[in-house]
Enzyme design. Sequence first.
Site, short mmCIF file in Angstrom:
data_model
loop_
_atom_site.label_atom_id
_atom_site.label_comp_id
_atom_site.label_asym_id
_atom_site.label_seq_id
_atom_site.Cartn_x
_atom_site.Cartn_y
_atom_site.Cartn_z
N CYS A 68 -55.60 -1.12 -7.67
CA CYS A 68 -55.85 -2.24 -6.75
C CYS A 68 -55.74 -3.55 -7.52
O CYS A 68 -56.73 -4.05 -8.05
CB CYS A 68 -57.25 -2.15 -6.15
SG CYS A 68 -57.48 -0.75 -5.10
N CYS B 126 -64.89 -1.94 -6.57
CA CYS B 126 -64.78 -0.54 -6.97
C CYS B 126 -65.25 -0.39 -8.41
O CYS B 126 -64.96 -1.23 -9.26
CB CYS B 126 -63.32 -0.12 -6.83
SG CYS B 126 -62.92 1.40 -7.68
N ASP C 79 -33.99 1.06 5.61
CA ASP C 79 -35.33 1.07 5.01
C ASP C 79 -35.25 1.78 3.66
O ASP C 79 -35.78 2.88 3.50
CB ASP C 79 -36.28 1.80 5.99
CG ASP C 79 -37.72 1.77 5.53
OD1 ASP C 79 -38.03 1.10 4.53
OD2 ASP C 79 -38.54 2.44 6.18
N TYR D 234 -31.63 5.66 5.59
CA TYR D 234 -32.82 6.01 4.80
C TYR D 234 -33.94 6.38 5.79
O TYR D 234 -35.01 5.80 5.77
CB TYR D 234 -33.26 4.86 3.89
CG TYR D 234 -32.17 4.27 3.04
CD1 TYR D 234 -31.91 4.78 1.77
CD2 TYR D 234 -31.39 3.21 3.49
CE1 TYR D 234 -30.90 4.24 0.98
CE2 TYR D 234 -30.38 2.67 2.71
CZ TYR D 234 -30.15 3.18 1.46
OH TYR D 234 -29.15 2.63 0.68
N CYS E 213 -58.50 1.49 -13.62
CA CYS E 213 -57.54 2.22 -12.79
C CYS E 213 -56.24 1.45 -12.58
O CYS E 213 -55.15 1.98 -12.75
CB CYS E 213 -58.20 2.56 -11.46
SG CYS E 213 -57.08 3.10 -10.19
N GLU F 273 -30.24 10.42 5.46
CA GLU F 273 -31.35 10.53 4.50
C GLU F 273 -30.96 11.58 3.45
O GLU F 273 -30.30 12.56 3.76
CB GLU F 273 -32.59 10.94 5.31
CG GLU F 273 -33.69 11.66 4.58
CD GLU F 273 -34.44 10.78 3.60
OE1 GLU F 273 -34.80 9.64 3.94
OE2 GLU F 273 -34.65 11.23 2.46
N CYS G 288 -62.27 6.53 -3.70
CA CYS G 288 -61.24 5.50 -3.73
C CYS G 288 -61.26 4.71 -2.43
O CYS G 288 -61.27 5.28 -1.33
CB CYS G 288 -59.87 6.16 -3.93
SG CYS G 288 -58.52 5.00 -3.79
N CYS H 143 -39.86 -2.33 1.10
CA CYS H 143 -41.17 -2.32 0.42
C CYS H 143 -41.04 -3.07 -0.90
O CYS H 143 -41.97 -3.10 -1.69
CB CYS H 143 -41.64 -0.89 0.20
SG CYS H 143 -40.46 0.13 -0.65
#
Length: 381
Positions: A16, A7, A311, A242, A13, A263, A89, A338
């Site tokens: 990534c 990129c 989650d 969640y 940026c 949630e 992008c 995550c």
Amino acid sequence: MDRIRKCAVSNICGGCQLQDLDYSEQLNYKQQKINQLFNKIIEPKTIIGADDPYHYRNKVQVAFGYEKKRVICGNYVESTHRIVEIKDCQLANQKANEIISDIKNLAVTFKIPIFNEYNYQGCLRHVMVRLSETTGQIMVILVTGSYVFPRKKDFIKSLLKKQPQITTIVQSINNRHTSMVLSDKFEVWYGKGYIEDKLNNLFFRISPTSFYQVNSKQVIKLYDCAIKAAKLKKNEIIMDAYCGTGTIGLSLAKAVKKVIGVELNKDAIRDAKINAKNNQITNAEFICADAGNYMQKMAAEKEKIDVVIMDPPRAGADNKFLNALVKLRPQKVIYISCNPYTQKGNINYLLKHFYKLESIQPVDMFPFTEHTETVAVLKHI
Ligand code: SAH
């Protein structure tokens, strides 16, 4: 996998972090990281990679600014408010890239004043595009510092002429000093004000602020891992903690007796309730509350939960939640995360409270970035 397409702005940026690795090296790198993190507890499974690591994001947002009086849009350079101009992008859905580029050109043609973060003057601040590849619906959210948008009607007409696939356009008025892109003030300019996505043969409504997994192809694999690991039975009661718009709970509702989703975001809960109704699912209940508070209430009332699927956001679950979880004593906990670092902390707590870790499955939801999603399966001893 072919050698990566470099990129043009990747050095500035910072979006990534794994730009210089080809895709198989990225997977290898993530596998090693997860292995190292969990090696004292378990040997993680082989990471599930993406078939195509490019252009996967179904939610794309850019900030607007001026560079030497020229209108530019792109990402903020990490930890700054300097914008790096991004034209194509490689993470973003290509249609979203096209729409953003058209909006930028229209902003120039229509002389829309760009919002100035120092004196709070001006109008256009951010653009967010959310889309569904399965239904083709596209939502454009124009975040503005002012209610007034010059020549609004003509602007909408020109945008729709260039991009007739857009199904809804929403304005979000945000003139506060904040790092949040969207405010809670919305005006629907065109269409329904939300989009729908088809996932696991169900339709999900997504409002502007509702969380929805950004990688639509990988999420099918992620949910599949979680649902298979739960080995659900028809008489079981499942907690989807969640739950966002209810995607996980509703995907498995037909296989169980009852689903309870909890949630914090009220728009996401409204979406989840509508999603249950639209998909003719009658055994799912959705509650708007802090997950920890709600779990404590359930534990105090000695409710029976067979499986908890959780989650949480990057910070992981708090002590209140974990404390209530071990009191509720579900047979299984499926923990989607995550952020494997906070997940590991939470797992350690559960290991001290009569749970054993059965497996860790990494899934690459975010190619080219540092992030890895993991599904942990815990069983009560
Ligand atoms: N399971 C969903 C959403 C996961 S993202 C999916 O796969 O789409 C994490 C969700 O947790 C977000 O929707 C966020 O709004 C919600 N959340 C954050 N803090 C919370 C809290 N304290 N209690 C309940 N939900 C919370």
